[in-house]
Design a protein around this motif. Sequence first.
Motif, short mmCIF file in Angstrom:
data_model
loop_
_atom_site.label_atom_id
_atom_site.label_comp_id
_atom_site.label_asym_id
_atom_site.label_seq_id
_atom_site.Cartn_x
_atom_site.Cartn_y
_atom_site.Cartn_z
N GLU A 165 -99.79 69.02 -15.44
CA GLU A 165 -100.98 69.70 -15.92
C GLU A 165 -100.84 70.32 -17.31
N ILE A 166 -99.63 70.53 -17.78
CA ILE A 166 -99.49 71.08 -19.13
C ILE A 166 -99.76 69.98 -20.15
N SER A 167 -99.88 70.36 -21.39
CA SER A 167 -100.22 69.38 -22.44
C SER A 167 -99.15 68.28 -22.51
N PRO A 168 -99.57 67.08 -22.87
CA PRO A 168 -98.60 65.98 -22.98
C PRO A 168 -97.46 66.28 -23.97
N LYS A 169 -97.77 66.99 -25.04
CA LYS A 169 -96.73 67.32 -26.03
C LYS A 169 -95.72 68.29 -25.44
N CYS A 170 -96.20 69.28 -24.69
CA CYS A 170 -95.27 70.20 -24.03
C CYS A 170 -94.45 69.48 -22.97
N ARG A 171 -95.10 68.64 -22.21
CA ARG A 171 -94.40 67.89 -21.17
C ARG A 171 -93.29 67.03 -21.79
N GLU A 172 -93.61 66.38 -22.91
CA GLU A 172 -92.62 65.55 -23.58
C GLU A 172 -91.44 66.39 -24.08
N LEU A 173 -91.75 67.53 -24.71
CA LEU A 173 -90.69 68.40 -25.23
C LEU A 173 -89.78 68.88 -24.11
N LEU A 174 -90.36 69.40 -23.03
CA LEU A 174 -89.56 69.91 -21.92
C LEU A 174 -88.77 68.79 -21.24
N LEU B 184 -87.65 66.03 -22.70
CA LEU B 184 -86.53 65.67 -23.58
C LEU B 184 -85.41 66.71 -23.49
N LEU B 185 -85.79 67.96 -23.41
CA LEU B 185 -84.80 69.03 -23.40
C LEU B 185 -84.09 69.16 -22.05
N TYR B 186 -84.85 69.21 -20.97
CA TYR B 186 -84.25 69.53 -19.68
C TYR B 186 -83.90 68.32 -18.82
N PHE B 187 -84.65 67.25 -18.94
CA PHE B 187 -84.40 66.11 -18.06
C PHE B 187 -83.65 64.97 -18.74
N ASN B 188 -83.74 64.89 -20.08
CA ASN B 188 -82.97 63.88 -20.80
C ASN B 188 -81.76 64.47 -21.49
N GLY B 189 -81.66 65.80 -21.50
CA GLY B 189 -80.47 66.46 -22.01
C GLY B 189 -80.22 66.32 -23.50
N LEU B 190 -81.28 66.18 -24.30
CA LEU B 190 -81.09 66.07 -25.74
C LEU B 190 -80.87 67.45 -26.35
N LEU C 274 -86.77 56.42 -24.24
CA LEU C 274 -86.36 57.26 -23.12
C LEU C 274 -87.41 57.22 -22.02
N ASP C 275 -86.96 57.40 -20.82
CA ASP C 275 -87.86 57.44 -19.68
C ASP C 275 -88.53 58.80 -19.65
N LEU C 276 -89.77 58.85 -20.10
CA LEU C 276 -90.46 60.13 -20.17
C LEU C 276 -91.10 60.53 -18.84
N GLN C 277 -90.80 59.83 -17.80
CA GLN C 277 -91.31 60.21 -16.48
C GLN C 277 -90.23 60.86 -15.63
N ARG C 278 -89.09 61.17 -16.21
CA ARG C 278 -87.96 61.70 -15.45
C ARG C 278 -88.24 63.10 -14.90
N TYR C 279 -89.33 63.73 -15.31
CA TYR C 279 -89.60 65.05 -14.78
C TYR C 279 -89.99 65.00 -13.31
N ASP C 280 -90.15 63.81 -12.76
CA ASP C 280 -90.40 63.68 -11.33
C ASP C 280 -89.09 63.91 -10.59
N VAL C 281 -88.73 65.18 -10.46
CA VAL C 281 -87.47 65.56 -9.83
C VAL C 281 -87.51 65.14 -8.36
N PRO C 282 -86.50 64.39 -7.89
CA PRO C 282 -86.52 63.98 -6.48
C PRO C 282 -86.33 65.18 -5.56
N ILE C 283 -87.05 65.18 -4.50
CA ILE C 283 -86.89 66.23 -3.49
C ILE C 283 -85.95 65.67 -2.44
N GLU C 284 -84.77 66.26 -2.40
CA GLU C 284 -83.75 65.75 -1.49
C GLU C 284 -83.89 66.39 -0.12
#
Length: 188
Positions: A134-143, A145-151, A104-114
């Motif tokens: 700035e949050i921990s890499p594990k938290c960033r990955e979890l969030l 996966l949940l919010y940006f990859n929709g798992l 999965l693309d784990l950089q998808r949290y870069d939400v585009p500013i339209e």
Amino acid sequence: MNNRPIDSNHYDIDQDGLNELGHIYKKHRKAFIGFAKKKYGLRESESIDIYQDAIIALYRNMKAKKTLDLKSSIKTYLFAIGKYMIINSLKSKKREKRISLQNLDLQRYDVPIEENHSGVDKIHLMRLRKCLREISPKCRELLNLLYFNGLTNTQITEFLNYSNTSVLKTRKSQCLKSLRLKMNSYGK
């Protein structure tokens, strides 16, 4: 053709044995497909494929004289072969799913500013991006996966090797709290 009944406990195959195998195939096909669909949730096409592979394995075992003096019926023996094939297939699918999750693309949290975002939205999104970094890499990955990859929670629990979804929910709550604290510190 052998004169023994199809469901005797002594199986051998000879030239005419293919007729016997064809009879076994037809006799147990519907029951096996129902078994595979009900017990393992397979689609009919998957069940048929595995049944055919199980019949081939049965044939090979008959040719190799491995079915002489079975302690079970041919149906039980055939279903056991099929069951192990189903289990191996499900393990393989699970492995493939895990591999696809890892890609999965784990950089998808870069939400585009339209362009149509208001100035406040743009500032909020820029702040969110910065806080996510700035949050921990594990938290960033979890969030991510949940919010940006929709798992789903179940998929994430499996992917991140948590013992159960309760552990995931607790970790998610901690990560969101950490993200909120970062966001609030930028608001001051």
